[in-house]
Motif scaffolding. Structure first.
Motif, PDB file in Angstrom:
ATOM      1  N   SER A  99       0.806  -1.219   0.000  1.00  0.00           N
ATOM      2  CA  SER A  99       0.000   0.000   0.000  1.00  0.00           C
ATOM      3  C   SER A  99       0.841   1.271   0.000  1.00  0.00           C
ATOM      4  CB  SER A  99      -0.940   0.002   1.214  1.00  0.00           C
ATOM      5  OG  SER A  99      -0.209   0.117   2.424  1.00  0.00           O
ATOM      6  N   VAL A 100       2.161   1.131  -0.117  1.00  0.00           N
ATOM      7  CA  VAL A 100       3.054   2.296  -0.038  1.00  0.00           C
ATOM      8  C   VAL A 100       2.715   3.338  -1.100  1.00  0.00           C
ATOM      9  CG1 VAL A 100       5.439   3.074  -0.341  1.00  0.00           C
ATOM     10  CG2 VAL A 100       4.952   1.058   1.056  1.00  0.00           C
ATOM     11  N   GLY A 101       2.552   2.903  -2.344  1.00  0.00           N
ATOM     12  CA  GLY A 101       2.260   3.843  -3.424  1.00  0.00           C
ATOM     13  C   GLY A 101       0.942   4.565  -3.205  1.00  0.00           C
ATOM     14  N   SER A 102      -0.078   3.822  -2.791  1.00  0.00           N
ATOM     15  CA  SER A 102      -1.375   4.448  -2.529  1.00  0.00           C
ATOM     16  C   SER A 102      -1.304   5.385  -1.327  1.00  0.00           C
ATOM     17  CB  SER A 102      -2.441   3.378  -2.288  1.00  0.00           C
ATOM     18  OG  SER A 102      -2.677   2.638  -3.467  1.00  0.00           O
ATOM     19  N   MET A 103      -0.475   5.040  -0.345  1.00  0.00           N
ATOM     20  CA  MET A 103      -0.299   5.915   0.810  1.00  0.00           C
ATOM     21  C   MET A 103       0.332   7.241   0.396  1.00  0.00           C
ATOM     22  SD  MET A 103      -0.657   6.502   4.007  1.00  0.00           S
ATOM     23  CE  MET A 103      -1.008   4.946   4.821  1.00  0.00           C
ATOM     24  N   ILE A 104       1.229   7.196  -0.576  1.00  0.00           N
ATOM     25  CA  ILE A 104       1.836   8.434  -1.082  1.00  0.00           C
ATOM     26  C   ILE A 104       0.766   9.333  -1.677  1.00  0.00           C
ATOM     27  CG2 ILE A 104       3.382   9.376  -2.846  1.00  0.00           C
ATOM     28  CD1 ILE A 104       5.145   6.876  -2.417  1.00  0.00           C
ATOM     29  N   GLY A 105      -0.062   8.764  -2.550  1.00  0.00           N
ATOM     30  CA  GLY A 105      -1.128   9.554  -3.163  1.00  0.00           C
ATOM     31  C   GLY A 105      -2.137  10.046  -2.142  1.00  0.00           C
ATOM     32  N   PHE A 106      -2.526   9.171  -1.194  1.00  0.00           N
ATOM     33  CA  PHE A 106      -3.515   9.523  -0.182  1.00  0.00           C
ATOM     34  C   PHE A 106      -2.997  10.632   0.740  1.00  0.00           C
ATOM     35  CE2 PHE A 106      -5.184   8.826   4.139  1.00  0.00           C
ATOM     36  CZ  PHE A 106      -6.540   9.013   3.912  1.00  0.00           C
ATOM     37  N   SER A 107      -1.762  10.498   1.203  1.00  0.00           N
ATOM     38  CA  SER A 107      -1.206  11.489   2.131  1.00  0.00           C
ATOM     39  C   SER A 107      -1.076  12.855   1.461  1.00  0.00           C
ATOM     40  CB  SER A 107       0.162  11.020   2.634  1.00  0.00           C
ATOM     41  OG  SER A 107       0.052   9.831   3.390  1.00  0.00           O
ATOM     42  N   GLY A 108      -0.577  12.861   0.225  1.00  0.00           N
ATOM     43  CA  GLY A 108      -0.471  14.129  -0.484  1.00  0.00           C
ATOM     44  C   GLY A 108      -1.817  14.792  -0.686  1.00  0.00           C
ATOM     45  N   MET A 109      -2.831  13.983  -1.017  1.00  0.00           N
ATOM     46  CA  MET A 109      -4.165  14.536  -1.229  1.00  0.00           C
ATOM     47  C   MET A 109      -4.751  15.075   0.067  1.00  0.00           C
ATOM     48  SD  MET A 109      -6.338  15.294  -3.493  1.00  0.00           S
ATOM     49  CE  MET A 109      -5.716  14.352  -4.908  1.00  0.00           C
ATOM     50  N   MET A 110      -4.535  14.399   1.182  1.00  0.00           N
ATOM     51  CA  MET A 110      -5.068  14.868   2.459  1.00  0.00           C
ATOM     52  C   MET A 110      -4.423  16.190   2.873  1.00  0.00           C
ATOM     53  SD  MET A 110      -7.384  12.779   2.902  1.00  0.00           S
ATOM     54  CE  MET A 110      -7.977  13.634   4.359  1.00  0.00           C
ATOM     55  N   ILE A 111      -3.128  16.342   2.623  1.00  0.00           N
ATOM     56  CA  ILE A 111      -2.461  17.612   2.935  1.00  0.00           C
ATOM     57  C   ILE A 111      -3.092  18.743   2.128  1.00  0.00           C
ATOM     58  CG2 ILE A 111      -0.298  18.906   2.696  1.00  0.00           C
ATOM     59  CD1 ILE A 111       1.186  16.304   3.346  1.00  0.00           C
ATOM     60  N   ALA A 112      -3.342  18.486   0.829  1.00  0.00           N
ATOM     61  CA  ALA A 112      -3.940  19.512  -0.035  1.00  0.00           C
ATOM     62  C   ALA A 112      -5.367  19.835   0.393  1.00  0.00           C
ATOM     63  CB  ALA A 112      -3.914  19.046  -1.487  1.00  0.00           C
ATOM     64  N   ILE A 113      -6.153  18.814   0.725  1.00  0.00           N
ATOM     65  CA  ILE A 113      -7.542  19.050   1.138  1.00  0.00           C
ATOM     66  C   ILE A 113      -7.590  19.828   2.456  1.00  0.00           C
ATOM     67  CG2 ILE A 113      -9.633  17.904   1.986  1.00  0.00           C
ATOM     68  CD1 ILE A 113      -9.152  15.723  -0.103  1.00  0.00           C
ATOM     69  N   PHE A 114      -6.780  19.419   3.418  1.00  0.00           N
ATOM     70  CA  PHE A 114      -6.775  20.089   4.716  1.00  0.00           C
ATOM     71  C   PHE A 114      -6.332  21.551   4.595  1.00  0.00           C
ATOM     72  CE2 PHE A 114      -6.013  15.777   6.940  1.00  0.00           C
ATOM     73  CZ  PHE A 114      -7.378  15.595   7.119  1.00  0.00           C
ATOM     74  N   SER A 115      -5.273  21.786   3.789  1.00  0.00           N
ATOM     75  CA  SER A 115      -4.680  23.131   3.747  1.00  0.00           C
ATOM     76  C   SER A 115      -5.381  24.064   2.764  1.00  0.00           C
ATOM     77  CB  SER A 115      -3.193  23.038   3.399  1.00  0.00           C
ATOM     78  OG  SER A 115      -3.003  22.435   2.128  1.00  0.00           O
ATOM     79  N   VAL A 116      -5.717  23.560   1.580  1.00  0.00           N
ATOM     80  CA  VAL A 116      -6.295  24.409   0.537  1.00  0.00           C
ATOM     81  C   VAL A 116      -7.818  24.460   0.650  1.00  0.00           C
ATOM     82  CG1 VAL A 116      -6.557  24.757  -1.949  1.00  0.00           C
ATOM     83  CG2 VAL A 116      -4.357  23.988  -1.020  1.00  0.00           C
ATOM     84  N   THR A 117      -8.443  23.297   0.654  1.00  0.00           N
ATOM     85  CA  THR A 117      -9.910  23.252   0.666  1.00  0.00           C
ATOM     86  C   THR A 117     -10.491  23.664   2.018  1.00  0.00           C
ATOM     87  OG1 THR A 117      -9.840  21.444  -0.942  1.00  0.00           O
ATOM     88  CG2 THR A 117     -11.906  21.786   0.230  1.00  0.00           C
TER      89      THR A 117
END
Length: 373
Positions: free
Chosen positions: A86-104
């Motif tokens: 799940s490492v690759g999916s964790m990379i995508g998920f973590s990056g998306m959560m940072i963007a959602i939390f900070s930008v959205t």
């Protein structure tokens, strides 16, 4: 009459190994040989292309650092006898959560990063708990997590923003103290001096005239070096490192010796999630955005780097330094093919060939260690 002195003979029960065989069982051997071979190859065929000037070195160093960060976590987990797909999916998920939390959602970036790391560690712990409590193969458990995380990574931005790429992270991260630890650069003054004295190239015209083409060391590389050093020390200099080897070598014997095998394995799953999130955070800060497709196939690349570095697929044997060398090989080859004018898609061919070779070599090494024929 003098008594004859007994002749000193070696114990027949003790089998001696040749120096060649002793060298073969060093986990870093494959990585060292591969690194030397790769550098010699590109020194012969790509030396005039700029691969080894300051900018070229920085290019393949950054790519290698990406592989290195996730290879450290994958290496420790594989030595403990488990896999994390799940490492690759964790990379995508973590990056998306940072963007959602900070930008959205408008959170401070430092808070978005901290909460994302907490979420990642929770997911890693859940993976580990399921594996140790159910006895299911970690391959299956983390394969399920791969699809779950990737699904959320696509679903959440589509539902919230009606798109799969969220930008604006760079603007939100301006002046943020924690963001600078993942997206900044160090030693900028030193590199400016290198440019001034002619040690590295500088821009000759435009708004950046006189500035060095390489103006510092990105935090991505700093994180890679830090994780490799910490991982190596943990594995080779601490009791916990011995527990990692014991858990992967013979879990039942380790339990009988008092090793908290379950806790070790869960900790290593959390470690892979942590390393993946470090990678994701550096990536988001570099690009200023998060994409749902980030991290694809990174789990396999991490495993291949670890195998090239000498880790056995059966667990109980490996080296963080070897995994780092495997990652270095990846970075040099990926960029070296471009500099040598070779079709970049052949990089995947290289991955397949070197994985097959590494597995064959490691199987031979395992037989030497265990005495099998």
């Amino acid at each position: 009459m003098s008594q004859a002195q007994p002749t000193s003979t070696g114990d027949e029960r003790i089998k001696t190994r040749s120096r060649f065989r002793e060298a073969l069982i060093r986990p870093e051997l494959g990585g060292i040989v591969g690194t030397v071979a790769v550098f010699v190859f590109f020194a012969l065929f790509a030396a005039d292309s700029g691969m080894f000037n300051s900018q070229g070195v920085m290019n393949w160093s950054q790519v290698s650092a990406q592989f290195m960060i996730i290879a450290v976590g994958a290496c420790l987990l594989m030595i403990a006898g488990e896999f994390d797909l799940s490492v690759g999916s964790m990379i995508g998920f973590s990056g998306m959560m940072i963007a959602i939390f900070s930008v959205t959602m408008g959170w401070p970036v430092w808070l978005a990063i901290i909460v994302t790391f907490i979420l990642a560690l929770i997911v890693g712990a859940i993976n580990g708990i399921i594996v140790v409590r159910t006895g299911l193969p970690s391959f299956i458990v983390t394969l399920a997590t791969l699809f779950i995380l990737r699904g959320f990574t696509i679903y959440l931005p589509q539902t919230i923003e009606r798109k799969t790429i969220i930008g604006g992270v760079s603007d939100a991260a301006q002046g943020d103290w924690l963001a600078a630890l993942f997206g900044g650069k160090i030693l900028t003054g030193l590199f400016q001096w290198f440019g001034d004295v002619g040690l590295i190239a500088t821009f000759e015209r435009g708004s950046r005239e006189g500035q060095p083409v390489v103006d510092g060391i990105p935090m991505l590389i700093v994180w890679a070096i830090l994780l490799v050093v910490v991982g190596h020390v943990l594995l080779t200099k601490t009791t916990f490192g011995n527990w990692i080897f014991a858990s992967g070598g013979d879990a039942e014997a380790a339990r009988n010796s008092g090793v908290p095998v379950n806790k070790v394995k869960i900790s290593m799953f959390m470690c892979t999630a942590f390393c993946a999130t470090v990678f994701a955070t550096c990536q988001v800060m570099e690009f200023g955005s998060a994409g749902a497709d980030r991290g694809l196939l990174k789990e396999f690349e991490a495993i291949i780097a670890v195998v090239i570095g000498g880790a056995l697929l059966t667990g109980g044997y490996g080296s963080v330094l070897g995994a780092a060398l495997g990652a270095l090989i990846f970075g040099v080859v990926q960029q070296g093919l471009f500099f040598a004018g070779v079709e970049s898609s052949l990089f995947r061919v290289f991955l397949g060939v070197i994985l097959l070779f590494a597995v064959i070599l490691n199987t031979y090494i395992r037989r030497i260690i265990t005495g099998e024929r």
